[in-house]
Design an enzyme around this catalytic site. Sequence first.
Site, mmCIF file in Angstrom:
data_model
loop_
_atom_site.group_PDB
_atom_site.id
_atom_site.type_symbol
_atom_site.label_atom_id
_atom_site.label_comp_id
_atom_site.label_asym_id
_atom_site.label_seq_id
_atom_site.Cartn_x
_atom_site.Cartn_y
_atom_site.Cartn_z
ATOM 1 N N GLU A 31 0.860 -1.192 0.000
ATOM 2 C CA GLU A 31 0.000 0.000 0.000
ATOM 3 C C GLU A 31 0.891 1.235 0.000
ATOM 4 O OE1 GLU A 31 -2.842 -0.031 3.193
ATOM 5 O OE2 GLU A 31 -3.709 1.897 2.606
ATOM 6 N N ASN A 76 -6.659 1.302 2.700
ATOM 7 C CA ASN A 76 -7.408 2.560 2.902
ATOM 8 C C ASN A 76 -6.987 3.617 1.885
ATOM 9 O OD1 ASN A 76 -8.586 1.276 5.074
ATOM 10 N ND2 ASN A 76 -7.242 2.202 6.587
ATOM 11 N N ASN A 176 -11.978 -1.368 -1.267
ATOM 12 C CA ASN A 176 -11.324 -1.876 -0.059
ATOM 13 C C ASN A 176 -12.159 -1.581 1.177
ATOM 14 O OD1 ASN A 176 -8.836 -2.708 1.577
ATOM 15 N ND2 ASN A 176 -9.200 -0.647 2.373
ATOM 16 N N GLU A 177 -12.382 -2.595 1.983
ATOM 17 C CA GLU A 177 -13.037 -2.442 3.303
ATOM 18 C C GLU A 177 -14.175 -1.432 3.268
ATOM 19 O OE1 GLU A 177 -10.074 -1.813 6.405
ATOM 20 O OE2 GLU A 177 -9.464 -3.913 6.273
ATOM 21 N N TYR A 248 -6.815 -9.011 11.535
ATOM 22 C CA TYR A 248 -5.525 -8.791 12.195
ATOM 23 C C TYR A 248 -5.634 -9.284 13.634
ATOM 24 C CZ TYR A 248 -4.316 -5.794 8.240
ATOM 25 O OH TYR A 248 -4.048 -5.322 6.977
ATOM 26 N N GLU A 296 -6.054 -9.423 3.404
ATOM 27 C CA GLU A 296 -5.255 -8.739 4.435
ATOM 28 C C GLU A 296 -5.302 -9.594 5.684
ATOM 29 O OE1 GLU A 296 -5.760 -4.559 5.340
ATOM 30 O OE2 GLU A 296 -6.321 -4.130 3.279
ATOM 31 N N GLN A 356 1.638 -6.409 5.612
ATOM 32 C CA GLN A 356 1.969 -6.129 4.234
ATOM 33 C C GLN A 356 3.320 -6.764 3.921
ATOM 34 O OE1 GLN A 356 1.104 -2.006 3.134
ATOM 35 N NE2 GLN A 356 -0.795 -2.028 4.290
#
Length: 510
Positions: A31, A76, A176-177, A248, A296, A356
């Site tokens: 990212e 993000n 994304n998200e 996460y 992720e 990442q």
Amino acid sequence: MSKKIENASLVLDVDSKISKVDERIYGSFIEHLGRAVYGGLYEPGHPTADEEGFRGDVIELVKELRVSIVRYPGGNFVSGYRWEDGVGPVEQRRKRLDLAWRTLEPNIFGTNEFVSWCKKANTRPMMAVNLGTRGIQEALDLLEYCNHPGGSYLSDLRISHGVKEPHNIKVWCLGNEMDGPWQIGHKTAQEYGRLAAETGKAMKMFDPTLELVSCGSSSPGMPTFPAWERETLEHTYDVADYISLHQYFNNNDDDTPNFLASTLKLNQFIETVSSVCNYVKAKKRGKKDIYISFDEWNVWFHSTKSDNEKMANEPWSIAPPLLEDIYTLEDALVVGSILITFLQHADRVKMACLAQLVNVIAPIFTETGGGICRQTIYYPYLHASVYGRGISLHTIEESPKYDSKDFTDVPYMQTAAVWNEEKEELTIFALNRSLDTALNLSCTLKGFEGYKPFESITLAGPDLKAVNTVREPDNVKPVSTALPAVDNGMFSAILEPASWNVIRLKKENR
Ligand code: AHR
């Protein structure tokens, strides 16, 4: 003092298969965030940099990890990104504010640089489009710029930027998200489902062979989970091939047994979403399965507090160090447990991205202008990626169990096994979650006549908080251990307390 030992057992049968492992579960993520791109992939002037400014030492480690696919450019970040800012003559590119991470994006590195980097690192791109501040048209424009051979305005623009051949990017993430209130352009399930369905439909009008990823939940803790999956998939089922999940893990409470047990939540997350995929397939009277792109995942908590302060108090600098978690041995055990969980679900999880890749919650750490090191979490990923290609087998396990703060009946032992038929190799990945008890593992092999152990590797150590740094890169490192002897289709091995283990067997051809 004598060490505690308890028995555990494992049965593997060559005929009891879960699925072929899709090598794209060994993916990662880059990212525009912190020093992932600038100071990570790209650092002209670094002693190892090539003519494009790509750090050679980073590329070497990415190749060693055999990273199969890399998601880009966010995260993000993508929800406020204008891809056009990152192409064309570098000196004309605009600096932009990145609101997601409150930094200044110089746009020196963009789509073409990323694809070129992927080629040098022997990996493939997975491109995300902005469905936060942008929509169908901008996604189609990026697709035409990247994938059309030539003769249209945007493909010719790419050619005028010095990139003659189309990138042929196959896998595209539809945003994304989008379930997250922190996301720029956050949407309800209904709003996102409609937009993603129409964007995907148009993208497949350009190329029906594209593989599209619809956003699922940012974590199983989201209040909209799992209704989000059901409602969005009911819109996107016809165009999507995958649903994207993120998760996460943290040890914020410094409770290691509970931290090591927390991957049980991942298992439940995957199983719940698989059920939702089946439900939507049935409701649609559909033929195709929706697979999971777990794009992720990682341990992430060490840097959170200082990062929040930095973003609040020192905004708008270029590539400040952010999300630079320095990983411990216990973090590596959790990463191993996550990888085992993906292998156990190889029939549903077809892509997964360790988030990442460099510097930002990453297995590879660099000093800007300096050295590089393999973080602790590098090793389980390396072992799984290099040895975990083939067919994932069902594992029939017996293990002592424990209770932790949030979990009951947590097995000390967690295993996965991958059979590589062409190489005639069988690899067993085994985690021992117990902090004080070694496991005496008895393994029974069915249908593996002639297979003999030829390598046994352990990652363990007396200090679960030990880390690697550029100055001390080998504090936490796997070691070779004594080979177990196979007798009559059985072997025994000791799994040390708090250890990640890899046992490799090969058929002896006489
Ligand atoms: O990987 C860091 C961030 O975590 C990503 O930008 C976002 O998608 C997730 O919340």
